[in-house]
Design an enzyme around this catalytic site. Structure first.
Site, PDB file in Angstrom:
ATOM      1  CB  CYS A   2      -0.941   0.096   1.185  1.00 19.45           C
ATOM      2  SG  CYS A   2      -2.130  -1.236   1.299  1.00 19.45           S
ATOM      3  NE  ARG A  27       4.789   1.547   0.066  1.00 20.15           N
ATOM      4  CZ  ARG A  27       5.740   1.427   0.987  1.00 20.15           C
ATOM      5  NH1 ARG A  27       6.957   1.765   0.698  1.00 20.15           N
ATOM      6  NH2 ARG A  27       5.454   0.981   2.188  1.00 20.15           N
ATOM      7  CD1 TRP A  76      -0.410  -6.457  -2.700  1.00 16.14           C
ATOM      8  CD2 TRP A  76      -0.849  -6.937  -0.550  1.00 16.14           C
ATOM      9  NE1 TRP A  76      -0.147  -7.792  -2.501  1.00 16.14           N
ATOM     10  CE2 TRP A  76      -0.408  -8.113  -1.193  1.00 16.14           C
ATOM     11  CE3 TRP A  76      -1.186  -6.999   0.796  1.00 16.14           C
ATOM     12  CZ2 TRP A  76      -0.280  -9.321  -0.524  1.00 16.14           C
ATOM     13  CZ3 TRP A  76      -1.069  -8.217   1.461  1.00 16.14           C
ATOM     14  CH2 TRP A  76      -0.617  -9.354   0.794  1.00 16.14           C
ATOM     15  CG  ASN A 102       0.076   2.362   3.696  1.00 18.64           C
ATOM     16  OD1 ASN A 102      -0.905   2.401   2.979  1.00 18.64           O
ATOM     17  ND2 ASN A 102       1.274   2.774   3.317  1.00 18.64           N
ATOM     18  N   GLY A 103      -1.321  -0.703   6.653  1.00 21.64           N
ATOM     19  CA  GLY A 103      -1.151  -1.531   7.848  1.00 21.64           C
ATOM     20  C   GLY A 103      -2.410  -2.329   8.131  1.00 21.64           C
ATOM     21  CD  GLU A 484      16.722 -14.142  -5.126  1.00 18.15           C
ATOM     22  OE1 GLU A 484      16.097 -14.650  -4.186  1.00 18.15           O
ATOM     23  OE2 GLU A 484      16.416 -13.052  -5.628  1.00 18.15           O
ATOM     24  CE  LYS A 488      13.756 -12.159  -7.983  1.00 17.70           C
ATOM     25  NZ  LYS A 488      14.253 -11.945  -6.670  1.00 17.70           N
ATOM     26  CD  GLU A 491       9.880 -12.580  -7.001  1.00 18.43           C
ATOM     27  OE1 GLU A 491       9.164 -12.063  -6.135  1.00 18.43           O
ATOM     28  OE2 GLU A 491      11.128 -12.486  -6.986  1.00 18.43           O
ATOM     29  CG  HIS A 507      17.097 -38.559   0.355  1.00 18.66           C
ATOM     30  ND1 HIS A 507      17.422 -39.785   0.879  1.00 18.66           N
ATOM     31  CD2 HIS A 507      18.270 -37.920   0.140  1.00 18.66           C
ATOM     32  CE1 HIS A 507      18.740 -39.881   0.994  1.00 18.66           C
ATOM     33  NE2 HIS A 507      19.278 -38.760   0.550  1.00 18.66           N
ATOM     34  CE  LYS A 607      11.420  -3.570  -4.110  1.00 19.33           C
ATOM     35  NZ  LYS A 607      12.090  -4.717  -4.742  1.00 19.33           N
TER      36      LYS A 607
HETATM   37  C1  F6R Z   1      11.473 -11.279  -4.025  1.00 22.33           C
HETATM   38  C2  F6R Z   1      11.413 -10.220  -3.034  1.00 22.33           C
HETATM   39  C3  F6R Z   1      10.906 -10.570  -1.683  1.00 22.33           C
HETATM   40  C4  F6R Z   1      11.653  -9.755  -0.609  1.00 22.33           C
HETATM   41  C5  F6R Z   1      11.010 -10.015   0.758  1.00 22.33           C
HETATM   42  C6  F6R Z   1      11.749  -9.281   1.861  1.00 22.33           C
HETATM   43  O1  F6R Z   1      11.949 -10.823  -5.248  1.00 22.33           O
HETATM   44  O2  F6R Z   1      11.727  -9.096  -3.308  1.00 22.33           O
HETATM   45  O3  F6R Z   1      11.005 -11.930  -1.422  1.00 22.33           O
HETATM   46  O4  F6R Z   1      12.996 -10.121  -0.610  1.00 22.33           O
HETATM   47  O5  F6R Z   1       9.678  -9.595   0.742  1.00 22.33           O
HETATM   48  O6  F6R Z   1      11.736  -7.905   1.650  1.00 22.33           O
HETATM   49  P1  F6R Z   1      12.763  -6.961   2.366  1.00 22.33           P
HETATM   50  O7  F6R Z   1      14.115  -7.309   1.877  1.00 22.33           O
HETATM   51  O8  F6R Z   1      12.343  -5.579   1.978  1.00 22.33           O
HETATM   52  O9  F6R Z   1      12.628  -7.202   3.841  1.00 22.33           O
END
Ligand code: F6R
Length: 612
Positions: A2, A27, A76, A102-103, A484, A488, A491, A507, A607
């Protein structure tokens, strides 16, 4: 998660609010809205399901709303599905108060019951509307907005950043925060409120971070901040070092691609200033030599990609420090009765510095006596401010939801920290220390060499984008890096993907490998390359198609058994994942591009995850 913006000044507010919302769209992007106030038209609210563009079209770019003061929100969804009604701003029953939030308000059900008993009607399913109505309830009693806000924040539980307009207070915005970022922006004849610096960077780089429990009254000519006892507070101003171009695509098709390409420079900025005369200098640390020697273990806490950095860090730090390193998912750590005491160094990793799970875990670690050290990208963020020590990654704003340059710089800083601690502890041989420092200087150029060959990776993506299940396999650092690579891919391309430690395949998981399954086999960790080869043979024997990632010196060997091979330059072992991850990011990017996905704004994600 948000985004909030507020503006009060001399210009028409709506276009400025929309512009700020566009910059914060990463966001949250399921619905959006604005409220603008003017003497003539009073409070005008427009909100809609969908992206900011939908809202902007509805308002003809903001031209349809008159007034020089307003608040905006991009959502969001948590409580209540994405819809016009559930979008913010929420307006009190009388239409006098508009609020963006937000929250999460944890006790909203109980408050809603109370307000329903008072005869108040609700129009949405959200926890946020409850706050707008509660605010009006208190305001009607005292006719003092500051008092009403203060009563509200003493009554609610949970996390919040609020932006509020009350028609009885012409020219004043009110803000309040707890566990959700809010930033004040200062200008000449105008002021801003935002959950993210990017929303106002075009207008001001002079900012102050609100602290938990604070309330701000913002007018065109002043900002007055109060603590939770309503005593005035003087805020320290900060200057944002980057400018608006850092938050724009600059000719690249996507933020994600731009940020992948920025990695060599980001690595330079994170690492080079911290190496002088061949020594790692971490002057930003307050940790003493005595304290470092006293630690008997290290816990790393993070979420998502930052957790994956921690996984790489575990291998590198244990090797360098000969101390146990445990990596925890922040959301698990809080509730696992963790074994932390004053002899534990707790490294917290977060790009945004606002991830609620990570912050709560850090607080728990502190409560137990652990010494906290945060690796954070966003200056002045909550985690950065609360940790005992902070090392910034200096990667600049990361806009794409899928992290790339933040991952790389977190990893680089963690490696440097490991080397620094190893030097203090005397657990690294001087020759190896020198070799690592020397090698660090070569990483950006090696990354550039990988980025110069994006066409190869684009080609492989065109070959494999139709697969609906992918396995990333590797051992040791390759396993950590595979986590990772797999995240990537899934997602942003929505392909089901799993990362496995290669040795674990047999296993159980190997039963999923059949003719045509795509396996991305990682073989960049030199000491275990032969074992990586054996695992490739194993999955090939079961019909898998193998795309292998290895180092240039093993390319030829790998080509003999894998269907396709990507290779990266060789480097010191601890930096190999810093290089290896780049083609994995590019592979995910191009696969998502081939599948027509919305790369910068993948479905269901946002994000900065500021809810639990
Ligand atoms: C994936 C991604 C998320 C963040 C996670 C933690 O591409 O960006 O998995 O890594 O939400 O976010 P931060 O680093 O901001 O605590």
């Amino acid at each position: 998660m948000c985004g909030i913006i507020g503006y009060v000044g001399q210009e028409q507010a709506a276009p400025i609010l929309l512009q700020g919302l566009f910059r914060m769209e990463y966001r949250g992007y399921d619905s959006a809205g604005v409220a603008v106030w003017s003497q003539e038209k009073g409070l005008q609210v427009e909100k809609t399901k969908g992206r900011i563009q939908v809202l902007s079209d509805l308002l003809h770019g903001g031209d349809d709303m008159e007034g020089t003061m307003g608040i905006g929100h991009t959502r969001w969804a948590t409580h209540g599905e994405p819809s016009d009604i559930n979008a913010h701003p929420h307006v009190s029953e009388s239409g006098n108060i508009a609020l963006v939030h937000n929250g999460i308000i944890e006790n909203y059900m109980e408050i809603k019951e109370f307000l329903l008993h008072q005869g108040i009607h609700f129009s949405s399913d959200t926890d946020s509307e409850v706050v707008a109505q509660l605010l009006e309830y208190y305001y009607d009693k005292s006719h003092d907005m500051l008092d009403a806000v203060s009563r509200v924040i003493h009554r609610i539980q949970g996390s919040y950043g609020f932006g509020i307009i009350c028609s009885d207070y012409p020219g004043s915005l009110i803000a309040a925060r707890k566990d959700s970022p809010l930033i004040l922006g200062y200008g000449d004849g105008f002021h801003f409120l935002a959950s993210d610096v990017t929303a106002m960077i075009q207008y001001t780089r002079d900012i102050a971070y609100m602290d938990d429990g604070e309330i701000a009254v913002i007018t065109a000519n002043s900002i007055q901040v109060y603590n939770n006892m309503l005593e005035p507070v003087k805020k320290e101003h900060q200057h944002v070092v980057w400018d608006v171009s850092a938050a724009e695509k600059g000719g690249y098709p996507h933020f994600m691609f731009k940020e992948i390409m920025e990695q060599p420079e980001a690595f330079r900025k994170a690492v080079f200033p911290r190496i002088r005369d061949g020594r790692v200098m971490l002057e930003d640390l307050k940790l003493t030599t005595w304290q470092i020697r006293d630690f008997n273990k290290i816990d790393i806490i993070a979420c998502g990609s930052s957790y994956h950095v921690g996984m790489v860090g575990k291998y590198n730090l244990e090797r360098l420090l000969r101390r146990p390193v445990e990596v925890f998912l922040a959301s698990e750590f809080r509730y696992c009765d963790p074994l932390v005491d004053k002899k534990t160094l707790v490294i917290v990793i977060s790009q945004s510095g606002e991830t609620l799970d990570t912050m709560a875990a850090m607080r728990e670690a502190k409560r137990l006596g652990g010494r906290t050290l945060a690796i954070v990208n966003v200056m002045g963020s909550s985690i950065a401010r609360e940790a005992d020590d902070v090392l910034y990654t200096w990667a600049g704003p990361e806009i794409a939801v899928a992290t790339t340059k933040a991952y790389s710089t977190q990893l680089a800083v963690l490696d440097l920290l490991g080397l620094y601690l190893a030097d203090v502890l005397g657990t690294v041989e001087p020759e190896e220390y020198d070799a690592i420092v020397k090698e660090a200087h070569t990483i950006p150029e090696k990354m550039e060499a990988i980025l110069a060959k994006t066409a190869d990776i684009q080609y492989f993506a065109s070959q494999y984008f139709n697969h609906d299940s992918v396995f990333f396999i590797g051992r040791n650092l390759d396993y950590a890096m595979g986590l990772e690579g797999s995240l990537k891919l899934k997602e942003i391309s929505y392909i089901h993907s799993e990362a496995y430690a290669s040795g674990e395949l047999k296993h159980g998981t190997i039963s999923l490998i059949e003719k045509g399954t795509l396996v991305v086999a990682l073989g960049t960790y030199e000491p275990l390359f032969d074992k990586a080869m054996s695992n490739v043979v194993e999955v090939k024997a079961r019909g898998a198609e193998v795309l292998a990632l290895t180092t240039d010196n093993f390319r030829e060997k790998m080509e003999k058994i894998a269907d396709s091979v990507i290779s990266v330059p060789c480097t010191h072992q601890i930096f190999q994942p810093s290089l290896g991850v780049v083609p994995l990011q590019l592979f995910a990017y191009y696969v998502a591009l081939h599948r027509g996905c919305d790369i910068d704004k993948p479905r269901n994600l946002a994000k900065s995850v500021t809810v639990e």
